[in-house]
Enzyme design. Sequence first.
Site, short mmCIF file in Angstrom:
data_model
loop_
_atom_site.label_atom_id
_atom_site.label_comp_id
_atom_site.label_asym_id
_atom_site.label_seq_id
_atom_site.Cartn_x
_atom_site.Cartn_y
_atom_site.Cartn_z
N HIS A 34 -3.64 4.49 -10.83
CA HIS A 34 -4.58 5.55 -10.45
C HIS A 34 -3.77 6.68 -9.84
O HIS A 34 -2.53 6.61 -9.76
CB HIS A 34 -5.64 5.00 -9.50
CG HIS A 34 -5.08 4.24 -8.33
ND1 HIS A 34 -4.29 4.83 -7.37
CD2 HIS A 34 -5.15 2.92 -8.00
CE1 HIS A 34 -3.94 3.92 -6.47
NE2 HIS A 34 -4.43 2.75 -6.85
N GLY A 36 -3.21 7.53 -6.90
CA GLY A 36 -2.35 7.13 -5.77
C GLY A 36 -0.97 6.71 -6.27
O GLY A 36 0.06 7.15 -5.75
N HIS A 37 -0.96 5.86 -7.30
CA HIS A 37 0.33 5.46 -7.89
C HIS A 37 1.08 6.67 -8.42
O HIS A 37 2.30 6.80 -8.25
CB HIS A 37 0.11 4.49 -9.06
CG HIS A 37 -0.51 3.18 -8.68
ND1 HIS A 37 -1.75 2.79 -9.11
CD2 HIS A 37 -0.04 2.15 -7.93
CE1 HIS A 37 -2.03 1.58 -8.65
NE2 HIS A 37 -1.01 1.17 -7.93
N GLN A 61 2.80 -13.51 -4.98
CA GLN A 61 2.22 -12.88 -3.79
C GLN A 61 0.71 -13.06 -3.70
O GLN A 61 0.07 -12.53 -2.80
CB GLN A 61 2.58 -11.39 -3.73
CG GLN A 61 1.87 -10.51 -4.74
CD GLN A 61 2.41 -9.09 -4.70
OE1 GLN A 61 3.55 -8.84 -5.09
NE2 GLN A 61 1.61 -8.16 -4.21
N GLY A 147 3.34 3.04 -0.88
CA GLY A 147 2.19 3.79 -0.35
C GLY A 147 1.89 3.40 1.08
O GLY A 147 2.03 2.24 1.47
N LYS A 149 -0.96 3.18 2.12
CA LYS A 149 -2.17 2.33 2.03
C LYS A 149 -1.86 0.88 2.39
O LYS A 149 -2.66 0.20 3.02
CB LYS A 149 -2.73 2.43 0.62
CG LYS A 149 -3.60 1.28 0.27
CD LYS A 149 -4.83 1.67 -0.46
CE LYS A 149 -5.67 0.45 -0.62
NZ LYS A 149 -4.95 -0.61 -1.32
N SER A 185 -7.59 2.35 -5.12
CA SER A 185 -7.04 1.01 -5.25
C SER A 185 -7.38 0.48 -6.62
O SER A 185 -8.48 0.75 -7.14
CB SER A 185 -7.66 0.09 -4.17
OG SER A 185 -7.41 -1.26 -4.49
P1 AMP Z 1 -0.17 -1.90 -6.12
O1 AMP Z 1 -0.15 -1.62 -7.59
O2 AMP Z 1 -1.54 -1.95 -5.53
O3 AMP Z 1 0.72 -3.04 -5.73
O4 AMP Z 1 0.47 -0.62 -5.45
C1 AMP Z 1 1.74 -0.15 -5.84
C2 AMP Z 1 2.19 0.89 -4.86
O5 AMP Z 1 1.25 1.96 -4.85
C3 AMP Z 1 2.25 0.34 -3.43
O6 AMP Z 1 3.39 0.88 -2.77
C4 AMP Z 1 0.97 0.84 -2.83
O7 AMP Z 1 1.03 1.01 -1.42
C5 AMP Z 1 0.82 2.19 -3.52
N1 AMP Z 1 -0.57 2.62 -3.49
C6 AMP Z 1 -1.66 1.89 -3.85
N2 AMP Z 1 -2.78 2.61 -3.63
C7 AMP Z 1 -2.39 3.80 -3.12
C8 AMP Z 1 -3.08 4.96 -2.67
N3 AMP Z 1 -4.41 5.04 -2.69
N4 AMP Z 1 -2.36 6.00 -2.21
C9 AMP Z 1 -0.99 5.93 -2.17
N5 AMP Z 1 -0.28 4.87 -2.57
C10 AMP Z 1 -0.97 3.81 -3.03
#
Ligand code: AMP
Length: 284
Positions: A34, A36-37, A61, A147, A149, A185
């Site tokens: 999304h 954020g990524h 994990q 992130g 987050k 998320s």
């Molecule tokens: P994930 O795919 O959920 O493991 O997240 C991968 C990376 O993206 C991690 O470093 C998260 O902290 C970051 N991340 C996830 N959601 C967000 C967000 N809303 N804003 C910024 N970074 C994010």
Amino acid sequence: MEIFKQIAPLKAFLNAQKRAGKSIGLVPTMGALHAGHLSLIKASAAQNDVTVCSIFVNPTQFNNPSDLQKYPRTLDKDTLLLEKVECDAVFCPDASEMYPERSIIKFDFGHLDKVMEGAFRPGHFSGVGLVVSKLFNIIQPTHAYFGQKDWQQFAVIRRLVEELNFDLELTSVPTSREDDGLAMSSRNLRLNPEQRQVATVFYESLVVARQALQQGKTVQEARAMVQTKFDERHVSLEYFELADSKNLNILENVKASDAPSGQPIMCIAGFVGEVRLIDNMFLQ
Ligand code: AMP
């Protein structure tokens, strides 16, 4: 953009880049990408010659097998999104490539692992430490982006890098939010329309709690306000804590002297239906 499912060709590609003196930024993800990524990819692309995004739903994990099974997997869509930003390589291995044998190594992050996410998801940070160490060793990035987050994850990885002398620089990127404040998320994809609406309670509670704490209310009082908001929306609150953002010591009030090594941060987790969500906010 190059796509690698195997470690050996990825390493060959990166070795050529390194021989040419290029800096390598790594953005580890579990996919279902999304905005954020993508903000992490953009931060990496702004600072590095080459940006690698890993997409791997890391089984070690997940402490809950159904959460692992239901985790959204949208690889084709993800690669299309990455094509549109400055991502140079995607590493999307199968579990057998990352774990040819059942892994036996465990990480213990001490106190960092005993509070909040660590307390509610036993073994989670051990799995995070393992997969992130493997990615750092395979890719050997000069920079890595995470992130805000997942703040506790950032604190754990910072300690991992310091203690194991990984030769790279870490950056924490601010949380991207939807217009109504909900932290973006991958898990939001699992919310039905009604759940999606009530999920704003996480952000709204953090805003209310921040104001209460800034006005001198205790953490206990702020937590009671958060609990009431969650009860009103029929969302189950797992924890609301105020913590020192560096050593993750749990704070009972906001006196700066209680958070000597970092800024206080509020962290929250709960379930909307079956979907577990987390969020956080710095007090200042
Ligand atoms: P994930 O795919 O959920 O493991 O997240 C991968 C990376 O993206 C991690 O470093 C998260 O902290 C970051 N991340 C996830 N959601 C967000 C967000 N809303 N804003 C910024 N970074 C994010």
